[in-house]
Enzyme design. Structure first.
Site, PDB file in Angstrom:
ATOM      1  N   THR A 145       0.820  -1.214   0.000  1.00 33.30           N
ATOM      2  CA  THR A 145       0.000   0.000   0.000  1.00 33.30           C
ATOM      3  C   THR A 145       0.854   1.265   0.000  1.00 33.30           C
ATOM      4  OG1 THR A 145      -1.718  -1.157   1.239  1.00 33.30           O
ATOM      5  CG2 THR A 145      -1.804   1.232   1.272  1.00 33.30           C
ATOM      6  N   TYR A 156     -13.587  -1.372  -2.081  1.00 36.80           N
ATOM      7  CA  TYR A 156     -14.669  -0.728  -2.832  1.00 36.80           C
ATOM      8  C   TYR A 156     -15.874  -1.636  -3.046  1.00 36.80           C
ATOM      9  CZ  TYR A 156     -17.169   2.218  -6.141  1.00 36.80           C
ATOM     10  OH  TYR A 156     -18.139   2.968  -6.751  1.00 36.80           O
ATOM     11  N   TYR A 208      -3.965  -9.498   4.103  1.00 34.78           N
ATOM     12  CA  TYR A 208      -3.763  -8.120   4.534  1.00 34.78           C
ATOM     13  C   TYR A 208      -5.120  -7.492   4.824  1.00 34.78           C
ATOM     14  CZ  TYR A 208      -2.094  -3.216   4.145  1.00 34.78           C
ATOM     15  OH  TYR A 208      -1.811  -1.892   4.371  1.00 34.78           O
ATOM     16  N   ARG A 237      -8.554   1.562   4.894  1.00 34.15           N
ATOM     17  CA  ARG A 237      -8.343   1.854   3.474  1.00 34.15           C
ATOM     18  C   ARG A 237      -9.360   1.166   2.568  1.00 34.15           C
ATOM     19  NH1 ARG A 237      -3.853   4.265   1.346  1.00 34.15           N
ATOM     20  NH2 ARG A 237      -2.207   4.827   2.805  1.00 34.15           N
ATOM     21  N   LYS A 287      -1.231  -9.807   7.861  1.00 36.26           N
ATOM     22  CA  LYS A 287      -0.868  -8.449   8.264  1.00 36.26           C
ATOM     23  C   LYS A 287      -2.175  -7.800   8.702  1.00 36.26           C
ATOM     24  CE  LYS A 287       0.791  -3.971   6.588  1.00 36.26           C
ATOM     25  NZ  LYS A 287       1.185  -3.154   5.403  1.00 36.26           N
ATOM     26  N   ILE A 294       4.684  -5.462   9.769  1.00 36.48           N
ATOM     27  CA  ILE A 294       5.078  -4.821   8.520  1.00 36.48           C
ATOM     28  C   ILE A 294       4.818  -3.342   8.745  1.00 36.48           C
ATOM     29  CG2 ILE A 294       4.610  -4.549   6.054  1.00 36.48           C
ATOM     30  CD1 ILE A 294       3.847  -7.537   6.000  1.00 36.48           C
TER      31      ILE A 294
END
Length: 290
Positions: A48, A111, A137, A142, A166, A208
């Site tokens: 990202t 989305y 992840y 986000r 993550k 991370i």
């Protein structure tokens, strides 16, 4: 791949740009060398923080090749391959040379807002087509969706190559639900800098990190101290890093971390639209903490 390679501190690298808005390969090489010398355990390519959605296929190739060359096989590399079109993810897995990489990092579909069953089906398809271990992840801030602990555990139990997560929600209750029930060899990595140390205390294996790009020595030492049970040292490092973490995310990622790296002389602060670079007030606050 030995899952021990995914323990400790990984850093999700930025993509530096020149004033002409081209990928700055010299700066990217400097950053790879800087975090390597700082003692991180692995590097994440095109996550990202790399602004991957604004990079062309050719630019992604340049980023991959620059990091591979600069790394000189010193550290394990993890490649970000994810998205909200499952078939596109499968196509990218097929088309990409994965041999230099130890694992892939794949984000929850953004989305579309899939259900938990939709996310399970998405990662099932990836697991069936990916020759490398997969790091799930989860970053609801986000993507607009959060993978539940039940879905994570279901995937971890059903697919051997789903090796890690993550977890970047910053929700310590969710972290604990995963940590409490996850399979023995599954790896829990925090994706939220501020809650990394608490997650390590609860059984996590590391992180991370974003702030770890600017402070690789401090952050990786904090994680190692936490893993070793040196609580007083780990806590002191956490509290030293907290103001820096706050500034790094004040105007979004990677805007803040690029301002840190620019102040350290590692790259320029440029980001690509729709992001804009850090405000003068944030840059001044960063210079003060440096």
């Amino acid at each position: 791949m030995e899952t021990s390679q995914l323990k400790g501190t990984g850093v999700a690298l930025v993509t530096p740009f020149t004033k002409q808005n081209q990928v700055d390969t010299e700066a990217l090489t400097r950053i790879v060398e800087y975090v390597t010398q700082g003692g991180v355990e692995f590097i994440v390519v095109l996550g990202t923080t790399s602004e991957a959605p604004t990079l062309s296929k050719e630019e992604k190739k340049i980023v991959r090749e620059t990091i591979i060359q600069a790394n000189k096989k010193h550290l394990p590399l993890v490649l970000g391959i994810g998205g909200n079109n499952t078939q596109n993810v499968l196509d990218e897995l097929k088309e990409t040379d994965l041999t230099p990489f130890s694992a892939i990092l794949s984000v929850t579909p953004y989305y579309n807002k899939p259900s938990q069953n939709g996310m399970y089906a998405h990662f099932s398809a990836i697991a069936q087509h990916c020759p490398l271990p997969i790091i799930l992840y989860n970053v609801p801030g986000r993507t607009g969706v959060s993978m539940s602990a039940d879905t994570v555990l279901r995937l971890a139990n059903d697919f051997e190559n789903i090796a890690a997560i993550k977890e970047a929600s910053g929700n310590l209750v969710l972290d604990m639900e995963i940590l409490r029930h996850m399979p023995k060899d599954f790896i829990f990595l925090s994706g939220d800098d501020t809650t990394t140390l608490p997650s390590v205390y609860m059984g996590g294996s590391g992180a991370i990190s974003v702030i770890g790009i600017a402070y690789p020595e401090l952050f990786s030492r904090m994680v190692r101290s936490g893993l070793a049970g040196n609580i007083s040292e780990a806590n002191a490092l956490q509290y030293e890093l907290m103001p820096k973490m706050s500034l790094a995310f004040k105007e979004g990622n990677p805007v803040g971390i690029k301002a840190f790296l620019a102040a350290q002389g590692l790259c320029e602060p440029y980001v690509r639209l729709p992001l804009v670079e850090a405000s003068d007030s944030l840059k001044e606050a960063i210079r003060e903490v440096l």
